[in-house]
Every structure is written in structure tokens, then in C-alpha cells.
Design a protein around this motif. Structure first.
Motif, PDB file in Angstrom:
ATOM      1  N   GLN A 239      -7.343   8.187   7.945  1.00  0.00           N
ATOM      2  CA  GLN A 239      -8.433   7.222   8.095  1.00  0.00           C
ATOM      3  C   GLN A 239      -9.791   7.788   7.711  1.00  0.00           C
ATOM      4  O   GLN A 239     -10.672   7.061   7.263  1.00  0.00           O
ATOM      5  CB  GLN A 239      -8.468   6.718   9.546  1.00  0.00           C
ATOM      6  CG  GLN A 239      -7.346   5.762   9.904  1.00  0.00           C
ATOM      7  CD  GLN A 239      -7.380   4.490   9.062  1.00  0.00           C
ATOM      8  OE1 GLN A 239      -8.422   3.889   8.859  1.00  0.00           O
ATOM      9  NE2 GLN A 239      -6.217   4.078   8.565  1.00  0.00           N
ATOM     10  N   ASP A 240      -9.980   9.096   7.864  1.00  0.00           N
ATOM     11  CA  ASP A 240     -11.298   9.673   7.603  1.00  0.00           C
ATOM     12  C   ASP A 240     -11.425  10.270   6.206  1.00  0.00           C
ATOM     13  O   ASP A 240     -12.436  10.894   5.880  1.00  0.00           O
ATOM     14  CB  ASP A 240     -11.616  10.750   8.642  1.00  0.00           C
ATOM     15  CG  ASP A 240     -10.572  11.864   8.660  1.00  0.00           C
ATOM     16  OD1 ASP A 240      -9.507  11.687   8.022  1.00  0.00           O
ATOM     17  OD2 ASP A 240     -10.807  12.892   9.314  1.00  0.00           O
ATOM     18  N   ASP A 241     -10.413  10.097   5.359  1.00  0.00           N
ATOM     19  CA  ASP A 241     -10.462  10.656   4.006  1.00  0.00           C
ATOM     20  C   ASP A 241      -9.593   9.779   3.101  1.00  0.00           C
ATOM     21  O   ASP A 241      -8.468  10.121   2.778  1.00  0.00           O
ATOM     22  CB  ASP A 241      -9.981  12.098   4.004  1.00  0.00           C
ATOM     23  CG  ASP A 241     -10.145  12.768   2.652  1.00  0.00           C
ATOM     24  OD1 ASP A 241     -10.939  12.253   1.832  1.00  0.00           O
ATOM     25  OD2 ASP A 241      -9.493  13.797   2.398  1.00  0.00           O
ATOM     26  N   ARG A 242     -10.139   8.660   2.680  1.00  0.00           N
ATOM     27  CA  ARG A 242      -9.349   7.659   1.974  1.00  0.00           C
ATOM     28  C   ARG A 242      -9.929   7.373   0.600  1.00  0.00           C
ATOM     29  O   ARG A 242     -11.126   7.164   0.437  1.00  0.00           O
ATOM     30  CB  ARG A 242      -9.297   6.353   2.781  1.00  0.00           C
ATOM     31  CG  ARG A 242      -8.737   6.507   4.178  1.00  0.00           C
ATOM     32  CD  ARG A 242      -8.948   5.243   4.977  1.00  0.00           C
ATOM     33  NE  ARG A 242      -8.101   4.160   4.529  1.00  0.00           N
ATOM     34  CZ  ARG A 242      -8.350   2.869   4.726  1.00  0.00           C
ATOM     35  NH1 ARG A 242      -9.445   2.508   5.344  1.00  0.00           N
ATOM     36  NH2 ARG A 242      -7.509   1.949   4.305  1.00  0.00           N
ATOM     37  N   ASP A 243      -9.030   7.356  -0.390  1.00  0.00           N
ATOM     38  CA  ASP A 243      -9.392   6.926  -1.734  1.00  0.00           C
ATOM     39  C   ASP A 243      -9.191   5.423  -1.859  1.00  0.00           C
ATOM     40  O   ASP A 243      -8.204   4.875  -1.353  1.00  0.00           O
ATOM     41  CB  ASP A 243      -8.519   7.611  -2.782  1.00  0.00           C
ATOM     42  CG  ASP A 243      -8.996   9.011  -3.116  1.00  0.00           C
ATOM     43  OD1 ASP A 243     -10.076   9.404  -2.623  1.00  0.00           O
ATOM     44  OD2 ASP A 243      -8.296   9.703  -3.878  1.00  0.00           O
ATOM     45  N   GLY A 244     -10.104   4.767  -2.560  1.00  0.00           N
ATOM     46  CA  GLY A 244      -9.943   3.378  -2.939  1.00  0.00           C
ATOM     47  C   GLY A 244     -10.052   3.281  -4.447  1.00  0.00           C
ATOM     48  O   GLY A 244     -10.971   3.852  -5.052  1.00  0.00           O
ATOM     49  N   GLU A 245      -9.110   2.600  -5.069  1.00  0.00           N
ATOM     50  CA  GLU A 245      -9.056   2.553  -6.528  1.00  0.00           C
ATOM     51  C   GLU A 245      -9.655   1.268  -7.080  1.00  0.00           C
ATOM     52  O   GLU A 245      -9.376   0.175  -6.592  1.00  0.00           O
ATOM     53  CB  GLU A 245      -7.610   2.687  -6.995  1.00  0.00           C
ATOM     54  CG  GLU A 245      -7.463   2.698  -8.514  1.00  0.00           C
ATOM     55  CD  GLU A 245      -6.019   2.829  -8.970  1.00  0.00           C
ATOM     56  OE1 GLU A 245      -5.753   2.591 -10.170  1.00  0.00           O
ATOM     57  OE2 GLU A 245      -5.149   3.158  -8.133  1.00  0.00           O
ATOM     58  N   ILE A 246     -10.491   1.420  -8.105  1.00  0.00           N
ATOM     59  CA  ILE A 246     -10.855   0.279  -8.947  1.00  0.00           C
ATOM     60  C   ILE A 246      -9.649   0.050  -9.838  1.00  0.00           C
ATOM     61  O   ILE A 246      -9.471   0.678 -10.873  1.00  0.00           O
ATOM     62  CB  ILE A 246     -12.114   0.563  -9.775  1.00  0.00           C
ATOM     63  CG1 ILE A 246     -13.291   0.907  -8.861  1.00  0.00           C
ATOM     64  CG2 ILE A 246     -12.453  -0.634 -10.649  1.00  0.00           C
ATOM     65  CD1 ILE A 246     -13.756  -0.233  -7.994  1.00  0.00           C
ATOM     66  N   TYR A 247      -8.764  -0.827  -9.397  1.00  0.00           N
ATOM     67  CA  TYR A 247      -7.436  -0.973  -9.985  1.00  0.00           C
ATOM     68  C   TYR A 247      -7.494  -1.664 -11.341  1.00  0.00           C
ATOM     69  O   TYR A 247      -6.837  -1.243 -12.294  1.00  0.00           O
ATOM     70  CB  TYR A 247      -6.586  -1.755  -8.991  1.00  0.00           C
ATOM     71  CG  TYR A 247      -5.118  -1.865  -9.308  1.00  0.00           C
ATOM     72  CD1 TYR A 247      -4.339  -0.731  -9.465  1.00  0.00           C
ATOM     73  CD2 TYR A 247      -4.514  -3.111  -9.421  1.00  0.00           C
ATOM     74  CE1 TYR A 247      -2.987  -0.835  -9.726  1.00  0.00           C
ATOM     75  CE2 TYR A 247      -3.167  -3.228  -9.682  1.00  0.00           C
ATOM     76  CZ  TYR A 247      -2.398  -2.089  -9.840  1.00  0.00           C
ATOM     77  OH  TYR A 247      -1.070  -2.208 -10.099  1.00  0.00           O
ATOM     78  N   ALA A 248      -8.251  -2.728 -11.441  1.00  0.00           N
ATOM     79  CA  ALA A 248      -8.417  -3.433 -12.710  1.00  0.00           C
ATOM     80  C   ALA A 248      -9.676  -4.279 -12.630  1.00  0.00           C
ATOM     81  O   ALA A 248      -9.836  -5.069 -11.706  1.00  0.00           O
ATOM     82  CB  ALA A 248      -7.208  -4.318 -13.010  1.00  0.00           C
ATOM     83  N   VAL A 249     -10.562  -4.105 -13.591  1.00  0.00           N
ATOM     84  CA  VAL A 249     -11.753  -4.952 -13.687  1.00  0.00           C
ATOM     85  C   VAL A 249     -11.816  -5.493 -15.113  1.00  0.00           C
ATOM     86  O   VAL A 249     -11.743  -4.735 -16.080  1.00  0.00           O
ATOM     87  CB  VAL A 249     -13.039  -4.189 -13.308  1.00  0.00           C
ATOM     88  CG1 VAL A 249     -13.218  -2.908 -14.097  1.00  0.00           C
ATOM     89  CG2 VAL A 249     -14.261  -5.080 -13.464  1.00  0.00           C
ATOM     90  N   GLY A 250     -11.892  -6.802 -15.235  1.00  0.00           N
ATOM     91  CA  GLY A 250     -11.883  -7.420 -16.551  1.00  0.00           C
ATOM     92  C   GLY A 250     -12.777  -8.636 -16.604  1.00  0.00           C
ATOM     93  O   GLY A 250     -12.940  -9.350 -15.604  1.00  0.00           O
TER      94      GLY A 250
END
Length: 329
Positions: A239-250
Motif C-alpha cells: 500500500q505504501d509503494d505502488r506503481d500506477g500505469e498510464i496504460y493507454a492514452v489516445g
């Protein structure tokens, strides 16, 4: 070789065995050997997808190959268990991929001569580079993994929508076909993203990480979709070290030039921060200078790279690449 090569659809138990094989390789190498698409394809029984498996003496999966011939190229991904490397298993699977890529399309048309082969390796490991070079393969594409912090002074600002644009989240069941159509327009020239189908969307929606509130749609005044940004937060993180991905932006070609892409990127970063992510990550092709410049201005820097290889004789045939994939022995 302790067991013959098995080619064909994978039973559910065998799919689990391949996932366990991939996990063992990831623990040894420090990077996952199979990307998202091949993992989603494990249960696919389709003429365009070939599964090849090698078992050890105890019947466990020690090597796996997947060839996806659904695009302009045959995209091969392979992984060999660390305890079974340097025994010719990777070479066997690569040869299988080469033969599979040369197979004519199942239509039976006499002018079909198969497709160029492309093989991906995650992490640009020295062992993968040596394996490729020893077998006459040449680097043809790089997929960069970029990252930027989301905490403290690096927290993203709140987004400001361009004129005429309304932001809302994705409505499963109602927006499926419209989003796939938008995605196809926005990524018409992209070898992987642009060919996603409604079935591909549904497979991702069935994954534990999917959250409709993390898929935002930019809607124009006439109700058409002008763009979208999809974010992904893997569930197996502290919970204190989480990656969030910009998965697809179009952005739809008809809506470009209005600042929608930058707005959507800001939306995604702000949403990931609000969800508790400490770092934002994304993938971008190494030769996409415009995107790299945009992401550099947004604070992203290079964190890792995936590499794609082709047989030297075909390395410059002009065919596009395919999704990141596995590791050789």
C-alpha cells in the motif's frame, strides 16, 4: 530433451503451470518474462495463436513458446525455466517459432507466404542479447519503460479541460464498442494497440486490476468520444509503494491539436495519485520522439527497456513490431 514438444491449446492446469514457470523466471531474472497479452492468450484456442510447451521429467512445464500471427508479423514470446537453460531448449522453441511464422495463413490462399518473425525480450538482459546474436538475430525495436514520482513536490497538478470537452468515466456494457472504435482510430498505425477487439477489452475487464473508474473518456460537445486515458494499478503491491500505469492514452485524429492528450495525461496522473500510487509508469516506443519529448516535460525518465529482435535477413523488411514478450535461455 526429457520430453517432446507439445503444441496445441492449453488446458486450465497447463495454463497455471505456464504462469508458475513465468513466476520462477521472473524471480531469477528480476523481470517478468511474459507480457500481458501472452498471459491473456494462455486460454485462447485460435488459428492465429500457437502454444508450444516442453515438460520436465516430473511433468512440470520447463519452457513455453507463444506465437501470435494475428497482426502484420508473427510475434513470438518464449521463456525457459532457469534450471533448464543452456540445454538447447530455447533454440528448439526459437526454431519452432521460425517454422510457425512461415506457415501460410489458414485461408489456404496460394499467395500467402507466412509473416516476418519478431521476438521480444524483457529487460534487455545480457543473456538475451547474447542468445539473439548467436542465432543471427538483430535488434529492430525498443519499447521504453518510463517512470515519474507522484509524491511530495512531484505531485501532479489538477487537470484543466480544453473548451468543449466533458470528462466522464467508462460505463461497462454501454461504452464497450464505442471505446474500441475510438481506440482503433487513435492507434490506427500502432501494431498492437490499434487491433484490440471487444473480446480483448472484455478479457482485460475480467482481470483483477480492472477498475472502470480508472478509464476516463473525453467527450465532445456532440457526444462523440474525442479521447480516452486508461490507467492500471496492479493489485499485488504494498500500500505504501505502488506503481500506477498510464496504460493507454489516445486521441481521435479528428480531435487532435486541441490539447486533449495533455489534458488526459494530467487526468491520469492526478487519478493515480488520488488512488494512493507513489509512482506513475508507462511504455512508449523508443523511436517516438514526439511522445518522448511530451513525457519528458511531464517528468518521466527512462527506467527500463524491452527489446525486439528479428532474423538478420528480415530485420529491415519494413514490417511493424509487436507486443513485448518473453525471454530466451
Amino acid at each position: 530433451m526429457s520430453a517432446p514438444l507439445e503444441i496445441g491449446p492449453l488446458a486450465p492446469a497447463t495454463q497455471d503451470a505456464v504462469r508458475a514457470l513465468a513466476a520462477a523466471a521472473a524471480a531469477h531474472d528480476g523481470v517478468a518474462p511474459l507480457s500481458e497479452q501472452p498471459l491473456l492468450n494462455l486460454g485462447v484456442d485460435d488459428a492465429a495463436v500457437t502454444h508450444a510447451l516442453v515438460r520436465g521429467p516430473a511433468g512440470d512445464a520447463v519452457a513455453y513458446l507463444q506465437v501470435d500471427r494475428g497482426g502484420d508479423v508473427a510475434s513470438a514470446e518464449l521463456v525457459v525455466h532457469p534450471a533448464h537453460r543452456r540445454a538447447g531448449t530455447g533454440t528448439l522453441l526459437l526454431g519452432t517459432a521460425e517454422r510457425d511464422a512461415r506457415l501460410p495463413e489458414r485461408s489456404g490462399a496460394p499467395d500467402q507466404r507466412g509473416k516476418p518473425l519478431r521476438v521480444w525480450a524483457h529487460g534487455d538482459l545480457e543473456s538475451a542479447r547474447g542468445f539473439a546474436a548467436a542465432r543471427g538475430y538483430t535488434l529492430v525495436r525498443e519499447l521504453l519503460f518510463l517512470a515519474r514520482p507522484l509524491t511530495g513536490a512531484d505531485a501532479p497538478p489538477a487537470p484543466d479541460a480544453p473548451g468543449g470537452i466533458t470528462l466522464r468515466t467508462f460505463r461497462p456494457g454501454d461504452d464497450d464498442e464505442a471505446w474500441v472504435a475510438l481506440n482503433a482510430r487513435a492507434f490506427a498505425d500502432h501494431p498492437e494497440q490499434g487491433r484490440l477487439t471487444v473480446d480483448d477489452l472484455h478479457r482485460r475487464m475480467a482481470e483483477p486490476w480492472f477498475d472502470a473508474d480508472g478509464l476516463w473518456l473525453a467527450q465532445d460537445e456532440d457526444g462523440t468520444l474525442a479521447g480516452s486515458i486508461w490507467t492500471k494499478i496492479p493489485t499485488d503491491q504494498p500500500q505504501d509503494d505502488r506503481d500506477g500505469e498510464i496504460y493507454a492514452v489516445g486521441v481521435s485524429p479528428q480531435a487532435q491539436g486541441r490539447g486533449i492528450g495533455g489534458f488526459l495525461t494530467a487526468v491520469g496522473l492526478h487519478g493515480l495519485r488520488a488512488a494512493g500510487c507513489t509512482r506513475a509508469v508507462l511504455y512508449v516506443d523508443g523511436d517516438n520522439a514526439a511522445a518522448l519529448a511530451t513525457y519528458a516535460r511531464t517528468g518521466f525518465t527512462r527506467a527500463a527497456v524491452d527489446t525486439q529482435y528479428a532474423p538478420a535477413a528480415r530485420a529491415h523488411d519494413g514490417a511493424p513490431g509487436s507486443a513485448p514478450a518473453g525471454r530466451t535461455d
